[in-house]
Design a protein around this motif. Structure first.
Motif, PDB file in Angstrom:
ATOM      1  N   ILE A   2       0.856  -1.174   0.000  1.00 37.33           N
ATOM      2  CA  ILE A   2       0.000   0.000   0.000  1.00 37.33           C
ATOM      3  C   ILE A   2       0.897   1.231   0.000  1.00 37.33           C
ATOM      4  O   ILE A   2       1.694   1.414   0.924  1.00 37.33           O
ATOM      5  CB  ILE A   2      -0.909   0.027   1.243  1.00 37.33           C
ATOM      6  CG1 ILE A   2      -1.799  -1.213   1.295  1.00 37.33           C
ATOM      7  CG2 ILE A   2      -1.751   1.288   1.268  1.00 37.33           C
ATOM      8  CD1 ILE A   2      -2.598  -1.326   2.580  1.00 37.33           C
ATOM      9  N   PRO A   3       0.775   2.093  -1.030  1.00 38.61           N
ATOM     10  CA  PRO A   3       1.566   3.329  -0.999  1.00 38.61           C
ATOM     11  C   PRO A   3       1.133   4.199   0.179  1.00 38.61           C
ATOM     12  O   PRO A   3      -0.050   4.266   0.515  1.00 38.61           O
ATOM     13  CB  PRO A   3       1.228   4.021  -2.316  1.00 38.61           C
ATOM     14  CG  PRO A   3       0.412   3.064  -3.098  1.00 38.61           C
ATOM     15  CD  PRO A   3      -0.042   1.964  -2.199  1.00 38.61           C
ATOM     16  N   LEU A  65      -5.980  -0.872  12.020  1.00 38.67           N
ATOM     17  CA  LEU A  65      -6.183  -1.131  10.596  1.00 38.67           C
ATOM     18  C   LEU A  65      -4.925  -0.764   9.828  1.00 38.67           C
ATOM     19  O   LEU A  65      -4.358   0.306  10.026  1.00 38.67           O
ATOM     20  CB  LEU A  65      -7.314  -0.263  10.036  1.00 38.67           C
ATOM     21  CG  LEU A  65      -8.710  -0.455  10.557  1.00 38.67           C
ATOM     22  CD1 LEU A  65      -8.915   0.316  11.828  1.00 38.67           C
ATOM     23  CD2 LEU A  65      -9.677  -0.010   9.510  1.00 38.67           C
ATOM     24  N   PHE A  66      -4.501  -1.623   8.953  1.00 36.53           N
ATOM     25  CA  PHE A  66      -3.423  -1.344   8.010  1.00 36.53           C
ATOM     26  C   PHE A  66      -4.086  -0.756   6.780  1.00 36.53           C
ATOM     27  O   PHE A  66      -4.879  -1.430   6.119  1.00 36.53           O
ATOM     28  CB  PHE A  66      -2.679  -2.643   7.679  1.00 36.53           C
ATOM     29  CG  PHE A  66      -1.511  -2.474   6.768  1.00 36.53           C
ATOM     30  CD1 PHE A  66      -0.376  -1.803   7.194  1.00 36.53           C
ATOM     31  CD2 PHE A  66      -1.537  -2.983   5.484  1.00 36.53           C
ATOM     32  CE1 PHE A  66       0.720  -1.655   6.355  1.00 36.53           C
ATOM     33  CE2 PHE A  66      -0.456  -2.839   4.632  1.00 36.53           C
ATOM     34  CZ  PHE A  66       0.678  -2.175   5.070  1.00 36.53           C
ATOM     35  N   SER A  97       6.430  -1.688   5.145  1.00 37.02           N
ATOM     36  CA  SER A  97       6.128  -3.111   5.222  1.00 37.02           C
ATOM     37  C   SER A  97       6.774  -3.839   4.067  1.00 37.02           C
ATOM     38  O   SER A  97       7.191  -3.229   3.078  1.00 37.02           O
ATOM     39  CB  SER A  97       4.625  -3.333   5.237  1.00 37.02           C
ATOM     40  OG  SER A  97       4.079  -2.936   4.007  1.00 37.02           O
ATOM     41  N   GLY A  98       6.828  -5.121   4.188  1.00 40.65           N
ATOM     42  CA  GLY A  98       7.383  -5.948   3.131  1.00 40.65           C
ATOM     43  C   GLY A  98       7.086  -7.410   3.417  1.00 40.65           C
ATOM     44  O   GLY A  98       6.392  -7.744   4.380  1.00 40.65           O
TER      45      GLY A  98
END
Length: 101
Positions: A2-3, A65-66, A97-98
């Motif tokens: 998510i950008p 929430l992500f 994140s990754g």
């Protein structure tokens, strides 16, 4: 990925959990969130039972929430309108994140 990802966290009374879950499921572009049960300390005794006032804590939930900034803004605006005076606290934290394969 998510950008401009962030974690939006909400702290609310446990009694609001079902309604918040319903609302967030419709508002979030990525409706994956975590709900944790908490006991909170503060100086407000509004809405607390006598036992909770004596103990000095209240049963709360934290919803995390992500999401992205636009969705977080939409959720916060909706909560302000729909849950006016509910005492919901929020914060957002930027996230990197990754995936480690």
């Amino acid at each position: 990925m998510i950008p401009n990802a962030l974690i939006l966290s909400l702290i609310a009374r446990q009694s609001l959990e079902a309604e918040l879950v319903d609302q967030l499921s419709e508002l979030a572009d990525y409706p994956l969130f975590l709900v944790s049960n908490l006991r909170g300390h503060n100086d407000t005794h509004h809405g607390l039972s006598v036992a909770e006032q004596v103990e000095g804590t209240a049963p709360l939930i934290r919803m995390s929430l992500f999401t992205d900034e636009a969705t977080a803004n939409r959720i916060i605006d909706h909560l302000r309108a729909y849950f006016s005076n509910a005492g919901i606290r929020w914060w957002r934290i930027p996230v990197e994140s990754g995936l480690i394969e």
